[in-house]
Design a protein around this motif. Structure first.
Motif, PDB file in Angstrom:
ATOM      1  N   ALA B 212       0.821  -1.201   0.000  1.00 42.48           N
ATOM      2  CA  ALA B 212       0.000   0.000   0.000  1.00 42.48           C
ATOM      3  C   ALA B 212       0.856   1.252   0.000  1.00 42.48           C
ATOM      4  CB  ALA B 212      -0.925   0.005   1.219  1.00 42.48           C
ATOM      5  N   LYS B 213       2.082   1.121   0.460  1.00 41.90           N
ATOM      6  CA  LYS B 213       2.949   2.296   0.503  1.00 41.90           C
ATOM      7  C   LYS B 213       3.697   2.498  -0.806  1.00 41.90           C
ATOM      8  CE  LYS B 213       4.509   1.110   4.600  1.00 41.90           C
ATOM      9  NZ  LYS B 213       5.543   0.993   5.627  1.00 41.90           N
ATOM     10  N   TYR B 214       3.617   1.492  -1.642  1.00 41.06           N
ATOM     11  CA  TYR B 214       4.336   1.547  -2.913  1.00 41.06           C
ATOM     12  C   TYR B 214       3.481   2.308  -3.918  1.00 41.06           C
ATOM     13  CZ  TYR B 214       6.043  -0.308  -7.381  1.00 41.06           C
ATOM     14  OH  TYR B 214       6.507  -0.433  -8.656  1.00 41.06           O
ATOM     15  N   THR B 215       4.146   3.076  -4.764  1.00 42.57           N
ATOM     16  CA  THR B 215       3.418   3.768  -5.806  1.00 42.57           C
ATOM     17  C   THR B 215       3.751   3.123  -7.139  1.00 42.57           C
ATOM     18  OG1 THR B 215       3.973   5.707  -4.533  1.00 42.57           O
ATOM     19  CG2 THR B 215       2.817   6.055  -6.603  1.00 42.57           C
ATOM     20  N   PRO B 216       2.807   2.493  -7.761  1.00 43.28           N
ATOM     21  CA  PRO B 216       3.103   1.855  -9.040  1.00 43.28           C
ATOM     22  C   PRO B 216       3.490   2.898 -10.079  1.00 43.28           C
ATOM     23  CG  PRO B 216       0.993   1.139  -8.189  1.00 43.28           C
ATOM     24  CD  PRO B 216       1.416   2.283  -7.352  1.00 43.28           C
ATOM     25  N   ALA B 217       4.297   2.460 -11.025  1.00 40.31           N
ATOM     26  CA  ALA B 217       4.820   3.386 -12.024  1.00 40.31           C
ATOM     27  C   ALA B 217       3.695   3.953 -12.880  1.00 40.31           C
ATOM     28  CB  ALA B 217       5.848   2.678 -12.894  1.00 40.31           C
ATOM     29  N   ASP B 218       2.769   3.109 -13.291  1.00 40.44           N
ATOM     30  CA  ASP B 218       1.697   3.637 -14.128  1.00 40.44           C
ATOM     31  C   ASP B 218       0.408   2.859 -13.861  1.00 40.44           C
ATOM     32  OD1 ASP B 218       1.987   1.203 -15.403  1.00 40.44           O
ATOM     33  OD2 ASP B 218       3.429   2.033 -16.824  1.00 40.44           O
ATOM     34  N   GLY B 219      -0.618   3.255 -14.561  1.00 40.55           N
ATOM     35  CA  GLY B 219      -1.920   2.641 -14.366  1.00 40.55           C
ATOM     36  C   GLY B 219      -1.897   1.156 -14.641  1.00 40.55           C
ATOM     37  N   ARG B 220      -1.120   0.751 -15.634  1.00 44.58           N
ATOM     38  CA  ARG B 220      -1.150  -0.655 -15.987  1.00 44.58           C
ATOM     39  C   ARG B 220      -0.535  -1.514 -14.883  1.00 44.58           C
ATOM     40  NH1 ARG B 220       1.734  -1.471 -20.898  1.00 44.58           N
ATOM     41  NH2 ARG B 220       0.609   0.380 -21.558  1.00 44.58           N
ATOM     42  N   GLU B 221       0.572  -0.996 -14.338  1.00 37.70           N
ATOM     43  CA  GLU B 221       1.182  -1.760 -13.251  1.00 37.70           C
ATOM     44  C   GLU B 221       0.208  -1.836 -12.070  1.00 37.70           C
ATOM     45  OE1 GLU B 221       4.791  -0.144 -11.715  1.00 37.70           O
ATOM     46  OE2 GLU B 221       5.208  -1.921 -10.524  1.00 37.70           O
ATOM     47  N   ALA B 222      -0.437  -0.701 -11.777  1.00 35.39           N
ATOM     48  CA  ALA B 222      -1.394  -0.689 -10.672  1.00 35.39           C
ATOM     49  C   ALA B 222      -2.463  -1.742 -10.906  1.00 35.39           C
ATOM     50  CB  ALA B 222      -2.023   0.696 -10.557  1.00 35.39           C
ATOM     51  N   GLU B 223      -2.953  -1.779 -12.129  1.00 35.64           N
ATOM     52  CA  GLU B 223      -4.003  -2.728 -12.445  1.00 35.64           C
ATOM     53  C   GLU B 223      -3.516  -4.158 -12.264  1.00 35.64           C
ATOM     54  OE1 GLU B 223      -7.043  -3.029 -16.127  1.00 35.64           O
ATOM     55  OE2 GLU B 223      -5.795  -1.237 -15.976  1.00 35.64           O
ATOM     56  N   GLY B 224      -2.278  -4.381 -12.693  1.00 35.26           N
ATOM     57  CA  GLY B 224      -1.704  -5.722 -12.556  1.00 35.26           C
ATOM     58  C   GLY B 224      -1.646  -6.155 -11.104  1.00 35.26           C
ATOM     59  N   ILE B 225      -1.185  -5.229 -10.248  1.00 30.63           N
ATOM     60  CA  ILE B 225      -1.079  -5.586  -8.836  1.00 30.63           C
ATOM     61  C   ILE B 225      -2.470  -5.813  -8.258  1.00 30.63           C
ATOM     62  CG2 ILE B 225      -0.244  -4.840  -6.585  1.00 30.63           C
ATOM     63  CD1 ILE B 225       1.847  -3.185  -8.019  1.00 30.63           C
ATOM     64  N   ILE B 226      -3.386  -4.941  -8.620  1.00 31.35           N
ATOM     65  CA  ILE B 226      -4.748  -5.086  -8.086  1.00 31.35           C
ATOM     66  C   ILE B 226      -5.288  -6.465  -8.429  1.00 31.35           C
ATOM     67  CG2 ILE B 226      -7.126  -4.304  -8.365  1.00 31.35           C
ATOM     68  CD1 ILE B 226      -6.134  -1.497  -8.468  1.00 31.35           C
ATOM     69  N   GLU B 227      -4.995  -6.906  -9.645  1.00 33.67           N
ATOM     70  CA  GLU B 227      -5.481  -8.213 -10.063  1.00 33.67           C
ATOM     71  C   GLU B 227      -4.947  -9.312  -9.155  1.00 33.67           C
ATOM     72  OE1 GLU B 227      -4.997 -10.191 -14.253  1.00 33.67           O
ATOM     73  OE2 GLU B 227      -5.858  -8.180 -14.355  1.00 33.67           O
ATOM     74  N   ARG B 228      -3.670  -9.150  -8.758  1.00 34.88           N
ATOM     75  CA  ARG B 228      -3.097 -10.183  -7.888  1.00 34.88           C
ATOM     76  C   ARG B 228      -3.634 -10.088  -6.471  1.00 34.88           C
ATOM     77  NH1 ARG B 228       1.974 -11.820 -10.138  1.00 34.88           N
ATOM     78  NH2 ARG B 228       2.190 -13.221  -8.351  1.00 34.88           N
ATOM     79  N   VAL B 229      -4.025  -8.890  -6.090  1.00 36.70           N
ATOM     80  CA  VAL B 229      -4.458  -8.680  -4.710  1.00 36.70           C
ATOM     81  C   VAL B 229      -5.936  -9.030  -4.522  1.00 36.70           C
ATOM     82  CG1 VAL B 229      -4.864  -6.853  -3.006  1.00 36.70           C
ATOM     83  CG2 VAL B 229      -2.693  -6.963  -4.186  1.00 36.70           C
ATOM     84  N   THR B 230      -6.716  -8.896  -5.586  1.00 36.06           N
ATOM     85  CA  THR B 230      -8.168  -9.063  -5.462  1.00 36.06           C
ATOM     86  C   THR B 230      -8.597 -10.381  -4.800  1.00 36.06           C
ATOM     87  OG1 THR B 230      -8.300  -7.760  -7.450  1.00 36.06           O
ATOM     88  CG2 THR B 230     -10.327  -8.781  -6.705  1.00 36.06           C
ATOM     89  N   PRO B 231      -7.955 -11.499  -5.102  1.00 35.36           N
ATOM     90  CA  PRO B 231      -8.399 -12.734  -4.431  1.00 35.36           C
ATOM     91  C   PRO B 231      -8.343 -12.657  -2.909  1.00 35.36           C
ATOM     92  CG  PRO B 231      -6.856 -13.254  -6.183  1.00 35.36           C
ATOM     93  CD  PRO B 231      -6.904 -11.778  -6.077  1.00 35.36           C
ATOM     94  N   ARG B 232      -7.487 -11.762  -2.388  1.00 33.50           N
ATOM     95  CA  ARG B 232      -7.384 -11.617  -0.924  1.00 33.50           C
ATOM     96  C   ARG B 232      -8.694 -11.114  -0.319  1.00 33.50           C
ATOM     97  NH1 ARG B 232      -4.733 -15.038  -0.143  1.00 33.50           N
ATOM     98  NH2 ARG B 232      -3.912 -15.319  -2.211  1.00 33.50           N
ATOM     99  N   LEU B 233      -9.520 -10.496  -1.146  1.00 29.81           N
ATOM    100  CA  LEU B 233     -10.780  -9.968  -0.626  1.00 29.81           C
ATOM    101  C   LEU B 233     -11.672 -11.088  -0.125  1.00 29.81           C
ATOM    102  CD1 LEU B 233     -11.665  -7.291  -3.297  1.00 29.81           C
ATOM    103  CD2 LEU B 233     -10.848  -6.899  -1.004  1.00 29.81           C
ATOM    104  N   GLN B 234     -11.389 -12.295  -0.549  1.00 31.43           N
ATOM    105  CA  GLN B 234     -12.228 -13.418  -0.129  1.00 31.43           C
ATOM    106  C   GLN B 234     -11.628 -14.142   1.057  1.00 31.43           C
ATOM    107  OE1 GLN B 234     -13.633 -15.765  -3.522  1.00 31.43           O
ATOM    108  NE2 GLN B 234     -15.220 -14.228  -3.260  1.00 31.43           N
ATOM    109  N   HIS B 235     -10.664 -13.537   1.693  1.00 32.65           N
ATOM    110  CA  HIS B 235     -10.036 -14.195   2.819  1.00 32.65           C
ATOM    111  C   HIS B 235     -10.945 -14.126   4.033  1.00 32.65           C
ATOM    112  CE1 HIS B 235      -6.934 -15.472   5.559  1.00 32.65           C
ATOM    113  NE2 HIS B 235      -6.143 -15.704   4.527  1.00 32.65           N
TER     114      HIS B 235
END
Lengths: 509, 868
Positions: B212-235
């Motif tokens: 959360a403290k990291y700033t992704p370089a651009d929108g695409r990277e942000a989107e990529g990370i979000i995609e990896r993080v989204t499954p955590r929402l079901q924890h």
């Protein structure tokens, strides 16, 4: 990040105290004393929670709009009951306290944390207070810690068998050992019972479970807690102990708690099911299990698909492998030892409520009111509601007397209804409420003042508590639960139960 | 005690274990068993891990009081740290870290560095946390031994728990040191994301928090990370869910608007997990609700259709109900207002007084928020007033006052109903509100004066707020209807001015009196003037604060809705914070003190006391450091010195001309500046020396400078600004032109409005990336720069504002001072100066967003310190 952790008895005595970090504000010799005063102050605070301060804060928020008027904070001081303290608050010493209540006990921890310029918070102190009617662990990292508290409570229970003052006192060395492994320097580490097992050497001293009085039991844990058996003695996984023949068994509960709100004409205003599949495993050797749910289970209200069971949202335990879930609605997992929740689900919207409540009020004369409450059980007749309690508050101060009469359907167990003057409410209890039946209660209330709308409004709402064994509203079913690989001669006992409970089952009057 | 001692020395292991258990039992309940220290310590020499654990437990507890004795255990630690059993190795390392005795740390380093490379992941993960422990005691040692680099290596460890603990340790070090040791690079990012799927739930929280403290370089990277993080929402662990929500929300900002489809899809995905949090235990619900409160302010659309889940349950604890109400008000809209009103009306009949009051006031706030539904809301309020329940009526009156302010002259019809309930009011706030309403609408209430009269009977006993309102309302009433109320006004003014000892009341009374007696028309304008219409306060957090708090979801600040530094004491080497965690009340006191200080310094020194201590110090006035910029050979026989100074908020270029060989008296010149990095240009091109400079003598003058954006040469980002200013001077006597260049001394550009609030400063300081920090050490300070007080005085003269000072913890005699400054261009600079007692030097650290100008500001501070 937690610095301190303690367990206090209901009288405020320290049962456990563990310090993970040094507290800068105090140093050296007076440390111990400092800590003790902390726990004492904390205990006083929760015991005599007085929320005028927080209310004043809220009032500030509200009065931001009253620019032109010089506002003065309200001076009314209300002393509150125990349990009104919000789970997170700051004490004057700058520490933040977090506490939870479990199983009639209250688990709490508290901590003040330091925060760096950026984000992460640092916890200074954590406390656990624990006792017969009160176990508190408090932490600081908010949800993380809240969750951690529940976890610690669960682990203590897994290890000690029960969570009570006596159990903790007798097993305090074990608890220290567990705390040591679970949290290092304030960072939670291993909190899975089976993982902890390999690090923990002390053996539990089994304590007879304290009989808990009915309403103190948290419905969420009550069912599976029926088995008060410490995990450690039943397990011979690490070969360290082989204490005789053990039953290989696993308990599975499909637990649904209902939140339903009826309007006074019997319509459902708001309804949710809050369900979970809970297990308590005593399986030797931790084999992999496969759990299959309804094949036509649909997740997501707006997904557009149709199935017999449609849940809004579902979340899973860490250990669950969901590879086949999308296709076959099958989950595979290696059950951790002890009690754990496989998955939680949530359903909102229409479902057939097991009971419907139809109240009616009639003013016979200015000081006499007649209330009729009709409850119809709408589940199939082979099921029944157990321990049904219907409560209806009456206006305090004006109710002179109330007499109740009951019309019961056949098959109802012991039932009674009476007006409890001290609590200003009518309590109607039924041991058994058969499906398809109708029960009626007529209450004649005599007021010592003519009935006004305000008095009318103080009657109700009707609150109903019940439990329906072997029945669930959502239709979510366990198709099968089996050991993944075929192991010869390995036939664990599987106890699958369905339970529906009321969480908040209320009808407005 | 003696028995215990005997048992401790027993040869039977079981007896020993029991004895140690007894010792620890008494220790836990607070008995002092430190006298058994050596006896217990002797038991540590054992192969039995259970006993060893017990002894270590005892050791940790008493290491603070018995540091000398702890040293005796060092050998055991070192030995255990190379035991064959990994559990013992880890135990030794963990325990050593918990013993906060300075001398032990020296022995800790070797075993620790071995443990960090241990083959067993359990030992490695324990060691990773131990680095953080060591950093807490001896940060220098950690840096010296290169432990931080090893931690970086651990991030690529094969075991996910080791990765998680490495991340946790690095984050902690980063936060306590203020240094950016936890920098996430592309490769680190990949490793973290990979570990995220495998590690324990708590490890996931650590990793998500650092993401959360990291700033992704651009929108695409942000989107990529979000995609990896989204499954955590079901924890199932709410901590993991909250941290994942935090990461997604902060990255959503970066995805920008071009990606609205993806954002909409994410918004849909976020709602169910957030709602599910509300099905957990009430304590976690509370935390979730406080966080949702923030999320709703930031992105109302996430939960716009879910308002029903926030309806209170019968059995919710009161603190959950209160939070739910707040969120209901935030989510209420034209679409769902009817449903909400029905619900709120129901709440207003509950038992808990506080909750009922809040529900009533919520109805009013809905009215303020939704203009079209206001009428319906007011109808409900009126209905509630009819119940005549004391506290309901009072609360309703208070909110109706707000409704009146929001919609002036629209709902006066209900005043009659309110007036019927006057006698139920007994709380000051409700009374004051009612009196305000009477005063405001006096002309529409037939018996306004009578109503006020009833209140006036008890004027003396009333709360000050009520008295003030009464005073104002009576005056309003008088202005609207002078004939009937003259007596009353006279009486109230008398009471306010003569009988009251409340200064506010007295002052207000005198003002009204004077207004009324000298110019009633002016009084009318003042007293009956239009008031600003209040606004809906639903989204009341400032966007900047809200953004900070969104970044803090799942932490305490999101629960208190305050930025972390407002309630947390920083531990070391960082920013100054007062005891902010004290009560608000005390904060107010602080502010008050500050105000007092400010007014004392502001020149009006009524008591003639503030000046006394100041006079002891030398008064600094800014002077321009003059440099020789042109010699006579170039400038037609004139030697030129120049420098810049600021005086009275204006910037001057100071010129000193020496007539070496110009051959005549010189007095008139014209000046022109080339485009420069600061946009400086002469306000007046004529330069006149008065009296004229005769040959052989010299004279000075100053040219006022103006800021002219057209004259500014933009400096490319990342490059340092050229301080040079090229000047052309035309000698009007002989039309000769000469050129010279002068370096601008940057301090002259610091403007007088550079002073900052301490909190704002801390915010700003922290928001600047450490990479933009500039360091310098100034040695051989002149006598007037060694004491912080002197430096402060001197800096103040140059508009370099003192923010705070504090001693450096763990460093005798060191003190840091913080200053802020702002250039006339609006660029802000923040400086941290470190002084050490007895050392004639200072360290300067400067941070700014305007990086190009940072170097200049830094050297300006340096030269000021040096006094040249």
């Amino acid at each position: 990040m937690i610095t301190n952790f303690f367990v206090l008895s209901p009288r405020g005595d320290t049962i456990l105290a563990k310090q993970y970090r040094s507290n800068e504000s105090s140093s050296g010799k007076d440390m111990g004393a400092h800590e003790r005063t902390h726990t004492e102050a904390f205990f006083r605070k929760i015991k005599f929670w007085d929320d005028t301060k927080s209310v004043a804060e809220d009032a500030e928020d509200i009065s931001t709009s009253s620019v032109g008027i010089e506002s003065s904070s309200s001076t009314s001081v209300t002393t509150k009951r125990m349990g009104d303290a919000p789970p997170v608050f700051v004490m004057p010493d700058g520490l933040t306290y977090f506490h939870i209540r479990r199983n009639g006990l209250v688990l709490g921890a508290s901590s003040a944390r330091n925060v760096s310029p950026n984000t992460v918070l640092e916890v200074i102190t954590t406390y656990v207070i624990c006792g017969l009617s009160l176990i508190r662990i408090s932490f600081c990292l908010s949800p993380l810690l809240g969750q951690l508290l529940s976890t610690i409570a669960r682990i203590f229970k897994d290890y000690c068998g029960t969570l009570s003052e006596e159990a903790l006192r007798k097993n305090f060395i074990l608890c220290y050992e567990l705390l040591d492994e679970m949290i290092d320097f304030g960072y939670p580490q291993v909190t899975r019972t089976e993982n902890l097992k390999s690090f923990v050497y002390n053996e539990p001293i089994v304590v007879d479970s304290v009989p808990l009085t009915g309403n103190m039991v948290n419905p969420k844990t009550a069912s599976a807690a029926a088995v008060h058996k410490p995990v450690i003695s039943s397990v011979s996984a690490n070969g360290r102990k082989t204490t005789g023949q053990q039953n290989s068994e696993i308990f599975v509960d499909i637990l649904e708690r209902l939140n339903v709100l009826f309007s006074n004409n019997g319509y459902v205003l708001n309804s949710t099911i809050d369900g979970c599949i809970q297990m308590k495993s005593y399986l030797a050797g931790n084999p992999e299990l496969r759990l299959a749910l309804n094949e036509d289970l649909v997740i997501g209200k707006n997904s557009g698909r149709y199935g017999s069971v449609c849940v809004d949202d579902m979340n899973f335990n860490d250990c669950v492998n969901r590879n086949e879930f999308e296709s076959a609605r099958t989950l595979s997992f290696i059950p951790p030892d002890g009690e754990f929740v496989v998955l939680n689900y949530r359903i909102t919207g229409e479902f057939s409520t097991p009971f419907r409540i139809f109240p009616s009020i009639e003013e016979v004369s200015p000081t006499k009111v007649e209330i009729t409450v009709l409850i119809r059980a709408e589940m199939p007749s082979n099921h029944f509601g157990a321990n049904v309690i219907v409560e209806m508050p009456m206006p305090p101060g004006v109710t002179a007397a109330a007499s109740c009469s009951l019309i019961h359907a056949p098959g109802t167990g012991h039932a009674s209804a009476e007006y409890i003057a001290a609590e200003h409410k009518i309590v109607w209890t039924m041991k058994k409420f058969p499906g398809g039946a109708e029960q009626t209660m007529k209450v004649k209330v005599t007021l010592n003042k003519p009935c006004t709308t305000q008095i009318r409004r103080q009657m109700g709402p009707i609150n109903m508590c019940f439990e329906i064994p072997m029945y669930n509203v959502s239709n979510l079913q366990v198709r099968y639960l089996r050991v993944a690989e075929n192991m010869v001669g390995y036939t664990p006992y599987r106890w699958v139960r369905y339970v529906t409970q009321s969480s908040s089952y209320v009808c407005r009057l | 005690m003696h028995e215990l001692r005997m048992e401790l020395h027993s040869t039977d292991r079981a007896v020993k274990v029991d004895a140690v258990k007894k010792v620890i039992a008494s220790m836990t309940v607070g008995k002092d068993v430190s006298m058994l220290f050596t006896d217990v310590l002797n038991c540590v020499q054992t192969g039995n891990i259970e006993l060893k654990k017990l002894v270590y437990l005892y050791l940790i507890n008493y290491s603070k009081t018995q540091p000398e004795l702890t040293l005796l255990a060092v050998n055991t630690f070192v030995k255990d740290a190379s035991d064959s059993n990994p559990l013992i190795r880890a135990l030794a390392v963990r325990t050593m870290g918990c013993i906060r005795v300075d001398r032990i740390t020296e022995y800790l380093c070797d075993p620790l560095s071995r443990a960090l490379r241990d083959e067993d992941p359990y030992v490695r993960k324990t060691a990773a946390v131990c680095v953080a422990k060591l950093y807490d005691i001896a940060p220098d040692l950690v840096e010296e031994r290169g432990f931080i680099e090893i931690l970086h290596d651990l991030i690529s460890d094969s075991n996910p728990s080791v990765v998680a603990n490495g991340v946790a340790a690095l984050s902690e070090i980063a936060e306590s040191s203020g240094k950016d040791v936890m920098r996430i690079t592309a490769s680190v990012l990949q490793k973290l994301l990979a570990a995220l799927n495998e590690c324990t739930e708590w490890g996931q929280v650590f990793i998500l928090d650092s993401l959360a403290k990291y700033t992704p370089a651009d929108g695409r990277e942000a989107e990529g990370i979000i995609e990896r993080v989204t499954p955590r929402l079901q924890h199932a662990n709410s901590a993991v869910v909250m941290s994942a929500v935090k990461v997604i929300l902060s990255y959503m900002e970066l995805m920008g608007s071009q990606n609205s489809d993806a954002i909409r899809a994410l918004t849909r995905k976020l709602a169910p997990p957030l709602v599910t949090l509300l099905n957990s235990e009430p304590e976690i619900q509370y935390v979730a609700l406080r966080n949702i409160n923030l999320i709703v302010q930031k992105r109302p659309n996430i939960l716009e259709n879910e308002i029903k889940v926030f309806f209170c349950k019968y059995n919710d604890p009161i603190y959950v109900k209160m939070e739910k109400l707040e969120i209901i008000i935030k989510l209420v809209s034209e679409k769902n207002i009817d449903q909400v009103l029905l619900e709120l009306k129901e709440y207003a009949t509950e038992v808990d007084v506080d909750f009922v009051r809040k529900a009533v006031s919520a109805i009013g706030r809905c009215a303020v928020k939704l203009e079209r539904a206001a009428e319906r809301c007011i109808a409900v309020l009126l209905e509630l007033i009819q119940t005549k329940v004391n506290y309901v009526v009072q609360e309703a009156v208070i909110v109706i006052k707000d409704v009146f302010r929001r919609y002036p002259n629209r709902y006066e019809s209900i005043i009659a109903t309110l007036c019927d309930n006057l006698d139920t009011l007994d709380e000051p706030l409700a009374k004051a509100s009612m009196i305000w309403i009477i005063g405001e609408y006096a002309e529409r209430i037939d018996n306004a004066d009578e109503l006020l009269e009833t209140f006036l009977e008890t004027f003396e006993e009333e709360d000050p707020a009520v008295q003030l309102q009464l005073l104002t309302a009576t005056v309003k009433c008088f202005l609207k209807n002078p004939e009937d109320t003259q007596d009353m006004v006279q009486r109230v003014l008398d009471m306010a001015t003569e009988e009251s000892d409340n200064p506010d009341l007295r002052d207000r009374g005198f003002i009204y009196w004077r207004l009324l007696s000298t110019d009633p028309d002016a009084a009318k304008i003042v007293v009956l003037g239009d008031k600003p219409v209040i606004e809906d306060d639903t989204f009341k957090l400032e966007p900047a604060l809200l953004n900070i708090l969104i970044g803090q979801i799942a932490t305490l600040s999101s629960i208190y809705h305050k930025p972390p530094d407002s309630f947390v004491v920083r531990r070391r080497a960082g920013l100054p914070t007062e005891e902010d965690d004290e009560d608000d009340e005390e904060d107010d006191d602080d502010e008050y003190d500050e105000e007092v200080r400010d007014s004392g310094a502001g020149g009006v020194d009524l008591l003639d006391m503030g000046g006394m201590s100041v006079n002891d110090h030398k008064q600094f006035t800014p002077t321009a450091p003059m440099t020789r910029v042109a010699g006579p050979e170039k400038a037609g026989g004139i030697e030129v010195f120049s420098g810049f100074v600021q005086e009275g908020g204006k910037i001057f270029m100071e010129l000193e001309f020496s007539n070496v060989s110009a051959g005549q008296d010189i007095s008139t010149f014209a000046i022109q500046l080339n485009k420069n990095a600061f946009g400086l240009s002469p306000a007046n091109q004529q330069v006149i020396f008065q009296p004229p400079i005769s040959p052989g003598s010299s004279g000075t003058t100053r040219v006022e400078m103006a800021m002219n954006p057209a004259m500014q040469v933009p400096t490319p980002n990342g490059q340092n600004v050229n301080p040079q200013i090229q000047v052309a001077i035309k000698n009007m006597h002989n039309n000769g032109v000469f050129y010279f260049a002068v370096n601008l001394n940057f301090e002259c550009l610091f403007s007088a409005d550079g002073e900052m609030e301490k909190t704002a400063f801390i915010e700003a300081w922290k928001s600047i990336d450490d990479r933009h920090e500039l360091y310098a050490t100034v040695s051989d300070l002149p006598a007037d720069s060694t004491s912080i007080e002197d430096v402060q005085q001197k800096f103040a003269a140059y508009n370099i504002f003192f923010i705070a000072r504090r001693p450096v913890p763990n460093a005798e005699g060191q003190e840091v001072v913080y200053f802020s400054m702002k250039s006339v261009h609006g660029m802000t600079f923040f400086a941290e100066l470190t002084f050490k007692r007895g050392v004639n030097a200072a360290k300067v650290c400067l941070k700014t967003e305007a990086t190009s100008y940072g170097g200049l500001a830094k050297s300006a501070l340096e030269s000021l310190l040096r006094g040249d």
